[in-house]
Design a protein around this motif. Structure first.
Motif, PDB file in Angstrom:
ATOM      1  N   ALA A  72       1.300  -1.340   0.091  1.00 28.10           N
ATOM      2  CA  ALA A  72      -0.120   0.108   0.155  1.00 28.10           C
ATOM      3  C   ALA A  72       0.852   1.241  -0.068  1.00 28.10           C
ATOM      4  N   VAL A  73       2.027   1.411   0.670  1.00 27.38           N
ATOM      5  CA  VAL A  73       2.481   2.265   1.110  1.00 27.38           C
ATOM      6  C   VAL A  73       3.883   2.605  -1.086  1.00 27.38           C
ATOM      7  N   VAL A  74       3.849   1.769  -1.298  1.00 25.47           N
ATOM      8  CA  VAL A  74       3.968   1.696  -2.951  1.00 25.47           C
ATOM      9  C   VAL A  74       3.461   1.931  -3.533  1.00 25.47           C
ATOM     10  N   ALA A  75       2.350   1.862  -3.461  1.00 19.17           N
ATOM     11  CA  ALA A  75       0.817   2.127  -4.622  1.00 19.17           C
ATOM     12  C   ALA A  75       0.648   3.946  -3.656  1.00 19.17           C
ATOM     13  N   ALA A  76       0.534   3.995  -3.039  1.00 24.63           N
ATOM     14  CA  ALA A  76       0.893   5.384  -1.952  1.00 24.63           C
ATOM     15  C   ALA A  76       1.243   6.341  -2.707  1.00 24.63           C
ATOM     16  N   GLN A  77       2.635   6.155  -1.883  1.00 23.03           N
ATOM     17  CA  GLN A  77       3.469   6.646  -2.946  1.00 23.03           C
ATOM     18  C   GLN A  77       3.237   8.171  -4.392  1.00 23.03           C
ATOM     19  N   GLY A  78       2.694   6.595  -5.346  1.00 16.68           N
ATOM     20  CA  GLY A  78       2.726   7.278  -6.709  1.00 16.68           C
ATOM     21  C   GLY A  78       2.071   7.957  -7.193  1.00 16.68           C
ATOM     22  N   VAL A  79       0.847   7.191  -6.040  1.00 11.71           N
ATOM     23  CA  VAL A  79      -0.719   8.499  -6.548  1.00 11.71           C
ATOM     24  C   VAL A  79      -0.454   9.687  -5.595  1.00 11.71           C
ATOM     25  N   ALA A  80       0.125  10.236  -4.725  1.00 15.49           N
ATOM     26  CA  ALA A  80       0.564  11.081  -3.919  1.00 15.49           C
ATOM     27  C   ALA A  80       1.639  12.647  -4.480  1.00 15.49           C
ATOM     28  N   ARG A  81       2.110  11.505  -5.036  1.00 23.63           N
ATOM     29  CA  ARG A  81       3.632  12.319  -6.277  1.00 23.63           C
ATOM     30  C   ARG A  81       2.310  12.923  -7.545  1.00 23.63           C
ATOM     31  N   ARG A  82       1.115  12.196  -8.230  1.00 22.88           N
ATOM     32  CA  ARG A  82       0.189  12.917  -8.717  1.00 22.88           C
ATOM     33  C   ARG A  82      -0.938  13.899  -8.611  1.00 22.88           C
ATOM     34  N   ARG A  83      -0.999  13.451  -7.272  1.00 26.69           N
ATOM     35  CA  ARG A  83      -1.958  14.087  -7.440  1.00 26.69           C
ATOM     36  C   ARG A  83      -1.745  15.930  -7.307  1.00 26.69           C
ATOM     37  N   LEU A 145     -12.215  13.773   3.986  1.00 23.24           N
ATOM     38  CA  LEU A 145     -13.214  12.321   3.611  1.00 23.24           C
ATOM     39  C   LEU A 145     -12.629  13.363   1.318  1.00 23.24           C
ATOM     40  N   ARG A 146     -12.187  14.082   1.403  1.00 23.72           N
ATOM     41  CA  ARG A 146     -11.257  14.712  -0.061  1.00 23.72           C
ATOM     42  C   ARG A 146     -10.177  13.692  -0.132  1.00 23.72           C
ATOM     43  N   PRO A 147      -9.233  14.009   0.693  1.00 18.32           N
ATOM     44  CA  PRO A 147      -7.572  13.275   0.966  1.00 18.32           C
ATOM     45  C   PRO A 147      -8.230  11.877   0.552  1.00 18.32           C
ATOM     46  N   VAL A 148      -8.691  11.097   1.678  1.00 19.34           N
ATOM     47  CA  VAL A 148      -9.065   9.753   2.007  1.00 19.34           C
ATOM     48  C   VAL A 148      -9.333   9.385   0.339  1.00 19.34           C
ATOM     49  N   GLY A 149     -10.436   9.336   0.067  1.00 21.20           N
ATOM     50  CA  GLY A 149     -10.865   9.672  -1.859  1.00 21.20           C
ATOM     51  C   GLY A 149      -9.808   9.455  -1.903  1.00 21.20           C
ATOM     52  N   ARG A 150      -9.393  10.371  -2.510  1.00 26.99           N
ATOM     53  CA  ARG A 150      -8.054  10.767  -4.033  1.00 26.99           C
ATOM     54  C   ARG A 150      -7.620   9.107  -3.652  1.00 26.99           C
ATOM     55  N   PHE A 151      -6.979   8.657  -2.760  1.00 29.15           N
ATOM     56  CA  PHE A 151      -6.996   7.151  -2.533  1.00 29.15           C
ATOM     57  C   PHE A 151      -7.528   6.168  -2.767  1.00 29.15           C
ATOM     58  N   TRP A 152      -8.446   5.980  -3.726  1.00 31.75           N
ATOM     59  CA  TRP A 152      -9.467   4.884  -3.473  1.00 31.75           C
ATOM     60  C   TRP A 152      -9.129   3.965  -4.183  1.00 31.75           C
ATOM     61  N   SER A 153      -7.733   3.911  -5.679  1.00 30.73           N
ATOM     62  CA  SER A 153      -7.547   2.330  -5.907  1.00 30.73           C
ATOM     63  C   SER A 153      -6.578   1.750  -5.001  1.00 30.73           C
ATOM     64  N   VAL A 154      -5.477   2.620  -3.632  1.00 26.56           N
ATOM     65  CA  VAL A 154      -5.268   2.040  -2.616  1.00 26.56           C
ATOM     66  C   VAL A 154      -5.896   1.461  -1.474  1.00 26.56           C
ATOM     67  N   TRP A 155      -7.150   2.100  -1.129  1.00 32.63           N
ATOM     68  CA  TRP A 155      -8.601   1.488  -0.806  1.00 32.63           C
ATOM     69  C   TRP A 155      -8.578  -0.145  -0.818  1.00 32.63           C
ATOM     70  N   LEU A 156      -9.051   0.366  -2.933  1.00 29.69           N
ATOM     71  CA  LEU A 156      -8.862  -1.153  -3.362  1.00 29.69           C
ATOM     72  C   LEU A 156      -8.019  -2.382  -3.165  1.00 29.69           C
ATOM     73  N   LEU A 157      -6.848  -1.816  -3.472  1.00 30.69           N
ATOM     74  CA  LEU A 157      -5.680  -2.408  -3.552  1.00 30.69           C
ATOM     75  C   LEU A 157      -5.764  -3.878  -1.748  1.00 30.69           C
ATOM     76  N   LEU A 158      -5.922  -2.436  -1.040  1.00 33.53           N
ATOM     77  CA  LEU A 158      -6.049  -2.882   0.630  1.00 33.53           C
ATOM     78  C   LEU A 158      -7.474  -4.459   0.702  1.00 33.53           C
ATOM     79  N   LEU A 159      -8.325  -3.819   0.723  1.00 32.19           N
ATOM     80  CA  LEU A 159      -9.633  -4.742   0.627  1.00 32.19           C
ATOM     81  C   LEU A 159      -9.220  -5.908  -0.628  1.00 32.19           C
ATOM     82  N   ALA A 160      -8.617  -5.309  -1.371  1.00 31.04           N
ATOM     83  CA  ALA A 160      -8.243  -6.695  -2.541  1.00 31.04           C
ATOM     84  C   ALA A 160      -8.642  -8.524  -2.211  1.00 31.04           C
TER      85      ALA A 160
END
Length: 508
Positions: A72-83, A145-160
């Motif tokens: 999740a950290v690997v995925a989240a850092q990519g999302v954080a750099r693009r937002r 809610l808005r900052p957390v929602g930006r990482f929706w793909s990471v949440w789906l990864l954890l839930l997968a």
């Protein structure tokens, strides 16, 4: 009409002081909030993390739970750099409502849902789902809610992949060590795709590079170290491949442009400081910490009879073996060295105490052998059979001699209108653990139907859903009739005695 104006004194207007929560350095704000959130997660589910570590040390595959945060950290850092920079548009009331719902869902799962599946605790690990719900709700309370929602793909990864989902997919791929590693590699590929997926093409390329490199590393590790611990197969190929792929894509994108790069400014969290949110999160963590987990099943470690575990059990005096079957599908569940045999045994003579018409009674003896002790707790005896629309009684403790203790209970099939009585006991023979299940049926005819051993995780899903909606009443027999208690007690005692008698030189 005239308008009075204040005299121009030439003084500049006094700037409004920023709110206290904005006056702090962004790094300080983020660190404080992350420390509070992570501390609450550790506190609320500390028994869960301890139980997972114990299971992993016993040989279970649950160590992968500790690998998921790294992915999740690997995925989240990519999302954080693009937002892009967030607009200061926040409704803290909405954040509190949605975050509070997440915490309530977590409490409901652990307090109400988990006890209904106490027998399948180590198989499903619903407390891990509760931990994810708590982490999601707490993040919304602290970050918005808005900052957390930006990482929706990471949440789906954890839930997968829940523990049950992870096992189901791995078993579908064969259930071997490579299968469990392969599922984690595919998950790492998704993490890599999220990390580098600025475009769809880069996302697919990131997935492919991560998955291929992960499979190569896993195959090499199994070739060099065939008996390597499953923990390393879950950790090294997955996190290593995802991290290397992300770094390679980053270096390729910045090639020749490092001098032009501006230092990235750490943005101030736009969600306002809310002490009440932290108090709610901490309070929910305390409540969750006080909710106990189901007790860990104690598997008897009594020494079994001497001799090879691969040799079928000898029938007790007064019974003869009339059939022998073997089932190889158990290797996907209990390990590549696991075996399951079914011996059908029939009494040589009738007994009026067991049948009014003195018909010879028939029982089956299912012997499961495995070198993975942890798998016996993960897959209870009931998971070997398809038990849809079946009600089970509370077990009775039966002393079978030689230090062996059995559990006797009934299973009532409402679909077949049959009642099976089961006697289950465990022993250890060298490095092999055996679970012996003796089954009788209240239909005393020669063609009586016994439950057949077969993969049942999917078939029992309906029972699990029914238990969720209607409670344990649909799966529990509150008024059992142990009609075959004397039969199975006599048979089980004789079965145990006969194994030691053969070891002492008695004729088979």
């Amino acid at each position: 009409m005239t308008v009075e104006t204040a005299p121009n004194t030439g003084a500049e207007p006094t700037p409004t002081a920023p709110p206290r929560w904005r006056a702090r350095r962004p790094l300080d704000v983020l660190v404080v909030r992350w420390v509070v959130l992570l501390a609450c997660v550790v506190l609320a589910f500390f028994p869960t993390w301890v139980r997972l570590a114990q299971e992993a040390s016993d040989g279970a595959i649950t160590a992968y739970i500790f690998v998921l945060p790294l992915l999740a950290v690997v995925a989240a850092q990519g999302v954080a750099r693009r937002r892009a920079d967030e607009l200061p548009i926040h409704d803290r009331q909405t954040d509190n409502i949605v975050g509070g719902i997440g915490l309530l869902v977590s409490i409901a799962i652990k307090a109400l849902w988990l006890p209904r599946y106490a027998d399948q605790y180590e198989l499903a690990h619903l407390d891990v789902l509760a931990a994810l719900a708590f982490f999601f709700g707490g993040a919304i309370l602290l970050f918005g809610l808005r900052p957390v929602g930006r990482f929706w793909s990471v949440w789906l990864l954890l839930l997968a992949l829940s523990p049950l989902g992870y096992r189901s997919v791995a078993i579908g791929l064969g259930g071997g060590r490579l299968a469990y590693a392969a599922v984690m590699v595919l998950l790492a590929g998704i993490a890599g795709a999220i990390a580098v997926g600025r475009t769809r093409r880069r996302g697919w390329l990131g997935f492919g590079c991560t998955a291929l490199s992960g499979f190569a590393v896993a195959a090499a590790m199994l070739t060099v170290w065939p008996q390597i611990d499953i923990v390393w197969l879950q950790l090294v190929p997955t996190v290593g491949a995802a991290a290397v792929t992300g770094s390679a894509f980053y270096l390729a994108a910045r090639r020749g442009r490092f001098d032009e790069r501006r230092p990235r400014r750490l943005a101030v969290p736009t969600a306002k400081w809310s002490p009440s949110s932290k108090i709610v999160a901490i309070g929910a963590a305390v409540i969750l910490a006080l909710i106990p987990l189901p007790s860990r099943p104690e598997l008897a470690s009594v020494a079994g009879p001497p001799g090879a575990a691969s040799v079928p059990l000898a029938p007790p005096v007064g019974f003869s073996e009339i059939d022998l079957q073997e089932f190889d599908w158990v290797r996907a569940f209990f390990g590549t060295r696991a075996t399951l045999t079914r011996q059908t045994m029939r009494a040589d003579e009738g007994n009026s105490a067991w049948d009014l018409r003195s018909r010879p009674r028939t029982v089956v003896v299912d012997v499961l052998s495995t070198t993975n002790r942890a798998s016996l707790a993960v897959y209870p005896e009931s998971t070997l059979y398809r038990l849809t629309n079946t009600r089970t009684s509370q077990p009775l403790t039966i002393d079978l001699g030689r230090g062996v203790t059995g559990a006797l209970y009934t299973s009532v099939s409402d679909a077949l209108l049959l009642t099976w009585t089961k006697l289950v006991f465990h022993w250890q023979r060298g490095d092999v653990f055996q679970r012996v299940t003796v089954i009788s049926v209240d239909n005393h005819d020669l063609d009586a139907e016994f439950p057949q051993p077969m993969p049942s995780m999917a078939s029992n899903l309906g029972t699990a859903v029914g238990t969720l909606l209607r409670g344990n009443a649909i799966a529990i027999d509150d008024d059992p009739e142990y009609k075959d208690r004397e039969l199975l007690t006599t048979f089980g005692t004789g079965l145990v005695r006969q194994q030691w008698a053969l070891a002492n030189g008695a004729p088979r």
